[in-house]
Design a protein around this motif. Structure first.
Motif, PDB file in Angstrom:
ATOM      1  N   UNK A  24       0.827  -1.217   0.000  1.00 39.16           N
ATOM      2  CA  UNK A  24       0.000   0.000   0.000  1.00 39.16           C
ATOM      3  C   UNK A  24       0.863   1.269   0.000  1.00 39.16           C
ATOM      4  N   UNK A  25       2.161   1.134  -0.092  1.00 40.54           N
ATOM      5  CA  UNK A  25       3.129   2.237  -0.198  1.00 40.54           C
ATOM      6  C   UNK A  25       3.275   3.070   1.075  1.00 40.54           C
ATOM      7  N   UNK A  26       2.168   3.263   1.802  1.00 38.77           N
ATOM      8  CA  UNK A  26       2.221   4.087   3.013  1.00 38.77           C
ATOM      9  C   UNK A  26       1.550   3.312   4.147  1.00 38.77           C
ATOM     10  N   UNK A  27       2.008   3.549   5.370  1.00 41.66           N
ATOM     11  CA  UNK A  27       1.494   2.780   6.509  1.00 41.66           C
ATOM     12  C   UNK A  27       0.060   3.111   6.871  1.00 41.66           C
ATOM     13  N   UNK A  28      -0.277   4.396   6.870  1.00 40.60           N
ATOM     14  CA  UNK A  28      -1.572   4.733   7.459  1.00 40.60           C
ATOM     15  C   UNK A  28      -2.756   4.165   6.665  1.00 40.60           C
ATOM     16  N   UNK A  29      -2.754   4.247   5.339  1.00 42.57           N
ATOM     17  CA  UNK A  29      -3.882   3.598   4.643  1.00 42.57           C
ATOM     18  C   UNK A  29      -3.886   2.083   4.821  1.00 42.57           C
ATOM     19  N   UNK A  30      -2.690   1.510   4.899  1.00 40.92           N
ATOM     20  CA  UNK A  30      -2.636   0.057   5.065  1.00 40.92           C
ATOM     21  C   UNK A  30      -3.245  -0.344   6.408  1.00 40.92           C
ATOM     22  N   UNK A  31      -2.888   0.388   7.462  1.00 42.54           N
ATOM     23  CA  UNK A  31      -3.445   0.080   8.774  1.00 42.54           C
ATOM     24  C   UNK A  31      -4.950   0.253   8.794  1.00 42.54           C
ATOM     25  N   UNK A  32      -5.392   1.300   8.114  1.00 41.41           N
ATOM     26  CA  UNK A  32      -6.825   1.563   8.056  1.00 41.41           C
ATOM     27  C   UNK A  32      -7.541   0.401   7.363  1.00 41.41           C
ATOM     28  N   UNK A  33      -6.928  -0.059   6.289  1.00 47.47           N
ATOM     29  CA  UNK A  33      -7.493  -1.165   5.507  1.00 47.47           C
ATOM     30  C   UNK A  33      -7.539  -2.433   6.363  1.00 47.47           C
ATOM     31  N   UNK A  34      -6.414  -2.752   7.000  1.00 48.20           N
ATOM     32  CA  UNK A  34      -6.346  -3.988   7.790  1.00 48.20           C
ATOM     33  C   UNK A  34      -7.307  -3.954   8.978  1.00 48.20           C
ATOM     34  N   UNK A  35      -7.393  -2.792   9.626  1.00 44.44           N
ATOM     35  CA  UNK A  35      -8.235  -2.779  10.822  1.00 44.44           C
ATOM     36  C   UNK A  35      -9.701  -2.917  10.422  1.00 44.44           C
ATOM     37  N   UNK A  36     -10.058  -2.389   9.260  1.00 46.33           N
ATOM     38  CA  UNK A  36     -11.434  -2.604   8.807  1.00 46.33           C
ATOM     39  C   UNK A  36     -11.667  -4.082   8.478  1.00 46.33           C
ATOM     40  N   UNK A  37     -10.712  -4.681   7.777  1.00 47.19           N
ATOM     41  CA  UNK A  37     -10.884  -6.087   7.372  1.00 47.19           C
ATOM     42  C   UNK A  37     -10.984  -7.011   8.585  1.00 47.19           C
ATOM     43  N   UNK A  38     -10.228  -6.651   9.634  1.00 46.51           N
ATOM     44  CA  UNK A  38     -10.209  -7.521  10.809  1.00 46.51           C
ATOM     45  C   UNK A  38     -11.563  -7.585  11.513  1.00 46.51           C
ATOM     46  N   UNK A  39     -12.418  -6.573  11.303  1.00 48.67           N
ATOM     47  CA  UNK A  39     -13.776  -6.650  11.860  1.00 48.67           C
ATOM     48  C   UNK A  39     -14.475  -7.908  11.363  1.00 48.67           C
ATOM     49  N   UNK A  40     -14.202  -8.235  10.077  1.00 45.22           N
ATOM     50  CA  UNK A  40     -14.656  -9.505   9.517  1.00 45.22           C
ATOM     51  C   UNK A  40     -16.117  -9.842   9.702  1.00 45.22           C
TER      52      UNK A  40
END
Ligand SMILES: [Zn+2]
Ligand SMILES: [Zn+2]
Length: 1007
Positions: A446-462
């Motif tokens: 994702x090139x940058x950390x903050x969007x990646x973290x945002x993406x992962x934390x949303x996905x983890x809600x599952x």
């Protein structure tokens, strides 16, 4: 007058940088020559590899605005760069055509208020036709805006999410889910939009948080059978008290019984003080502390039992209207006691399900209470809030009511407040594949950390994906249910559907409502008739199916996972999420359908406010590009900030630095062309190799060529990792400072001469500039495709007919180590330091840079001296002095009136500020020459045109005396046969122009 230019090139050489005109011309050029189509074919045939790309399809329910354009600029940049590097990229357009956004747009156009009215007044068949018309209308708008922006997409192979072929392939995803038991019917609490009358997915809920006003109430619920004992509860959704079934406390938390007047209140111990303060209770006494679990089973008096007969019925059931223990209860806010409405809340629903309680959901599709809600029936849910408050007040149960402003989920399309309702829906049980999904996402760049973290934390809600929508314009859910035995079947192809249909459909048939609903199938189990579940599929599933649905099987194998995608940051919950979930289900693998995903920030207005229709600050791309250059906008969007940041878009900034940078590149080309054509420069003959072999390259040329290599390397690296703003500053620095402010002034005077003996030297400068500027033109091409193409056609192809037809067919520049010379670059650093010391001394002494001075003394150690001596020619030129003396130490005594001193790091400079008559004369001459040059330009003369005469009148006698010895030098400098001086203007008949020379007036005429 001599004309030394060919007619066609002459025209553009006289023009300033007018990008809007230039872009019109280049658009025509691309259209006539079918440049983008040819480029695609060229790379499809010969490439160094293929890179898959799937377009994040814009929804065709509105026009393109700058927010969209920011992403499109990045997409086009990547495409052009990768293509120049030799890759074939499947840069095909895609259009999102179905779903709520389009439906609401059509509803508005038809003047329909809600879904009910839509179905009654318009009907499904007509509505579907209107949706298609809308899609085509906005498609044309998007194409036209894309064309202005300079997009090079493949529109011929675009995918359209509403076409039968696409829907059939989308159905393959569902088929795979069905086979794996990941798709099914469920009764669950979902977010529901009362306006659109459909449920929304968890991902959609996240797209529409807005600040809204809600009532905030504290109220009491009386413990049954106890004297004056109450639980204290807080809510912002009073209407849910109508569907209340239980009260929950945290089993392990401490709860206090507090004496307030003659009543006992129960709430969490932690919150006693703030709540008493909040409710303005001064006298209270802590009676007892108990654990939450000790409160479980206590029955409370449901307040509306006389108003809602159904609640009286439910009250008979064990556990209904009692206290239960639940870990999700938060004791750090409100009172730590929550009331539960399983029909209106997810946690509440699960709590009821766990205890086998019925779910009480007395709402119709418009979210109005049904007759099951007794005295509340007919009221819209949120409108019941005030009635509930009134009733509680009448019963003496209301403690306080106020209004809060808070972030609350609203419908991402219609902006209505969402209501949570338990409904029968179809779900993709994505929670069951969540581990694979998260693992797949972790491997995405994702090139940058903050969007990646945002993406992962949303996905983890599952959470499960609610897939069904009670709407019309969408891909139909391909599930049929037997009327007789209830058996279900999923049919994922049109052919199979038509084969299994009990009756053949009429002339027209497509995979949309109402046509598809008219097909009944024969049940394979019992022979009964099967009818389709009336739902359409979430439009996010529709667009998320694009990797498989937009490619053929063969292409899918070849191009997916695709190389690189770019979409706005909100797509972490939107398209990026759908793509990922669907791909994991389709393939069964922990694999993402994209290797890299750049999430870019929003575009805000110049004050940093969100762009919205209500604020009236939305900038539509088409109208922006009517008055502004696409190239300048593109450069600006990439240059202003990091792609992940929100960008404040200020149209006033466009004409400043971004325009200046591109304008400089343009004028550098004019400078090269004017001079090169005059000297019959032939780039095929006068190459760098030729110049080097003939020994006509000098230090400044070597230095510039060396600097270029680093720029090529840096720009390429920064573009690859999406640090666009750093790549743009590299380019900016090189064009504006290195070439224009440092190199050109060093060589300018050499080019003024037309002495045949120095011709080869001039040709060497052209060879250098040709190489430098051409490389820059290629580096700029992904950013400013119009300017690059224009320069390519007007300069490079003009002088070298063997070049490819378009700049886009060129290869991406690579750094050439043979041209790199770090030692020389360091010497030039020293030179530039020295020059800047001279400039600051001049400024302090009020001596203009163009006034020649006699001497500068450089005080510096040996190493610095050597560096400067190597570059002395350039130093003399830039410092504009006649001679340089080098010393190791500052002389002990200097005449302070004559010598001005500047201190630098490891170097000092003494400038001789005295000017004798010859220096003064030369200064006057240069001042005058500059004004003549400006006049020549104003009057449209080419710099190389030779004038017949220059007349200067009413110069003061002192200046005349100083100037006289320099007249022939001036004539050469301004390219005229003769310079005449006159006392009075009347002495000669001419078109006089008034000019100021310091404080005095002077008159100039040229012919
Ligand atoms: Zn809505
Ligand atoms: Zn059956």
């Amino acid at each position: 007058m001599a004309v030394k230019f060919k007619a066609d090139s002459r025209r553009w050489l006289t023009l300033g940088y007018n990008p809007i005109e230039l872009e019109k011309e280049i658009r025509e050029f691309w259209k006539t020559n079918q440049t983008s189509q040819k480029l695609m074919q060229l790379r499809e045939k010969t490439n160094i590899g293929a890179l898959g790309y799937v377009e994040g399809p814009p929804t065709l329910n509105g026009v393109q605005h700058v927010g969209h354009a920011r992403g499109r600029v990045m997409k086009d940049l990547r495409y052009r760069m990768k293509t120049m590097q030799g890759f074939y990229v499947t840069f095909r357009a895609g259009w999102d055509c179905q779903g709520l956004p389009v439906e609401l747009e059509v509803e508005r156009a038809l003047g329909v208020k809600n879904k009910k009215e839509l179905l009654e007044r318009v009907g499904e068949e007509h509505f579907v036709e209107e949706c298609k018309k809308t899609v085509m209308k906005y498609y044309r708008e998007w194409r036209s805006a894309d064309r202005k922006l300079g997009m090079f997409m493949d529109y011929d192979k675009a995918y359209w999410t509403y076409l039968d072929e696409y829907i059939e392939r989308e159905w393959q995803y569902l088929k795979r889910a069905w086979e794996q038991g990941l798709l099914g019917e469920g009764y669950y609490v979902v977010a529901y939009c009362p306006h659109c009358q459909t449920s929304l997915s968890n991902a959609e809920v996240g797209l529409g948080y807005e600040e809204v006003e809600d009532p905030s109430i504290y109220f009491k619920l009386k413990v049954l059978g106890a004297k004056n004992e109450y639980f204290i509860v807080w809510t912002t959704m009073p209407f849910t008290i109508v569907t209340d079934m239980m009260m929950a406390v945290h089993p392990e938390a401490e709860y206090a019984k507090v004496k307030v007047n003659d009543e006992t209140w129960v709430l969490t111990k932690e919150r006693v003080e703030p709540i008493m303060q909040k409710l303005d209770v001064k006298d209270y006494k802590l009676l007892e502390v108990v654990l939450g679990k000790e409160l479980e089973g206590i029955k409370y008096e449901y307040p509306f039992i006389d108003m809602v007969p159904k609640q009286r019925e439910l009250d008979e059931l064990p556990l209904v209207h009692t206290v239960v223990g639940e870990d999700f209860v938060d004791i750090s806010t409100a009172t730590g006691v929550v009331h539960l409405s399983p029909g209106n809340g997810e946690d509440d629903f699960l709590a009821a399900q766990k205890r086998d309680l019925p779910i009480y959901v007395p709402f119709d599709d418009e979210c109005r209470f049904t007759t099951e809600a007794g005295e509340f029936s007919g009221l819209f849910a949120r409108d019941a809030d005030s009635k509930v408050v009134d009733e509680l007040r009448k019963m003496g149960l209301l403690l306080s009511v106020e209004t809060v402003r808070h972030e609350y989920p609203t419908c991402w399309r219609s902006h209505h407040k969402l209501v949570w309702l338990a409904r029968r829906e179809y779900f993709l049980w994505t929670d069951r594949v969540n581990k694979k999904v998260v693992k797949a996402a972790e491997n995405v760049n994702c090139f940058f950390d903050s969007p990646k973290n945002r993406f992962l934390s949303f996905l983890k809600e599952g959470k499960p994906w609610c897939l069904s929508r009670e709407r019309v314009w969408g891909a139909p859910l391909p599930i049929w249910v037997c009327e007789k035995c209830g058996d279900k079947t999923l049919v994922a192809s049109k052919k199979e559907l038509l084969e299994r249909a009990l009756e053949t459909p009429g002339q027209h048939f497509e995979l949309h409502k109402p046509w598809v609903d008219r097909l009944t199938l024969k049940c394979e189990k019992c022979g009964g008739a099967m009818r389709r579940e009336p739902f359409v599929i979430d439009c996010w599933h529709n667009s998320g199916a694009s990797p498989y649905a937009s490619f053929t099987d063969e292409e899918f194998e070849k191009y997916v996972p695709v190389d690189f995608l770019v979409e706005a940051i909100d797509q972490t919950r939107g398209w990026a999420n759908s793509l990922l979930l669907e791909h994991v289900i389709l393939t069964g693998k922990a694999e993402s359908p994209y290797k890299a995903f750049l999430f870019y920030g929003f575009v805000l207005d110049e004050k940093g406010r969100k762009m919205s229709k209500s604020l009236g600050n939305v900038i539509e791309l088409s109208s922006l590009l009517e008055r502004n250059s696409a190239d300048v906008c593109r450069f600006y969007m990439l240059w202003k900030c990091s792609p992940t940041d929100s960008m404040n878009f200020d149209t006033r900034e466009l004409s400043k630095r971004p325009y200046q940078v591109l304008g400089t590149l343009y004028h550098l080309h004019r400078f090269l062309m004017q001079n090169a054509e005059y000297d019959n420069f032939n780039p095929r003959e006068h190459t760098l190799k030729w110049a080097s072999e003939n020994n006509v390259l000098k230090y400044p040329d070597h230095w510039l060529l060396s600097k270029l290599q680093q720029t090529v390397r840096e720009v390429t690296e920064k573009l690859e990792v999406c640090e666009f703003q750093f790549a743009m500053s590299e380019l900016e620095e090189f064009v504006v400072n290195v070439v224009s402010r440092q190199y050109v002034p060093v060589v300018r005077r050499e080019l003024w001469s037309d002495n045949p003996e120095t011709l080869n030297r001039r040709l060497a400068v052209y060879a250098t500039l040709w190489h430098i500027l051409k490389t820059l033109t290629l580096l700029f091409n992904p950013v400013t495709p119009y300017l690059s193409e224009a320069m390519y056609q007007r300069v490079y192809r003009q002088l070298d007919k063997t070049l490819p037809e378009s700049v886009n067919f060129e290869g991406w520049p690579k750094p050439d180590e043979a041209l790199q010379d770090e030692a020389l670059e360091q010497e030039f650093e020293i030179l530039m330091q020295c020059v800047s010391l001279v400039y600051s001394t001049r400024q302090n002494a009020q001596l203009k840079r163009r006034w020649p001075l006699q001497k500068v003394v450089v005080v510096a150690p040996k190493k610095v001296q050597t560096a400067l001596k190597n570059l002395e020619e350039a130093l003399l030129e830039l410092a504009n002095v006649k001679e340089i003396e080098y010393v190791k130490e500052l002389p002990e005594e200097t005449d302070e009136k004559r010598w001005a001193l500047a201190l630098g790091e490891g170097m000092q400079v003494l400038l001789d500020t005295s000017r004798d008559e010859s220096l003064l004369g030369e200064g006057v001459m240069r001042d005058l020459a500059r004004r003549v040059q400006a006049l020549r330009k104003e009057l449209g003369f080419m710099p190389t045109d030779i004038l017949n005469a220059v007349h200067v009148a009413e110069l003061d006698s002192g200046s005349v005396r100083l100037l006289e010895p320099y007249l022939s030098e001036m004539a050469e400098l301004v390219r005229t046969r003769k310079v005449h001086l006159h006392k009075k203007r009347s002495e000669v008949k001419a078109e006089w122009n008034e000019r100021r020379l310091d404080d005095k007036k002077v008159y100039v005429a040229i012919e």
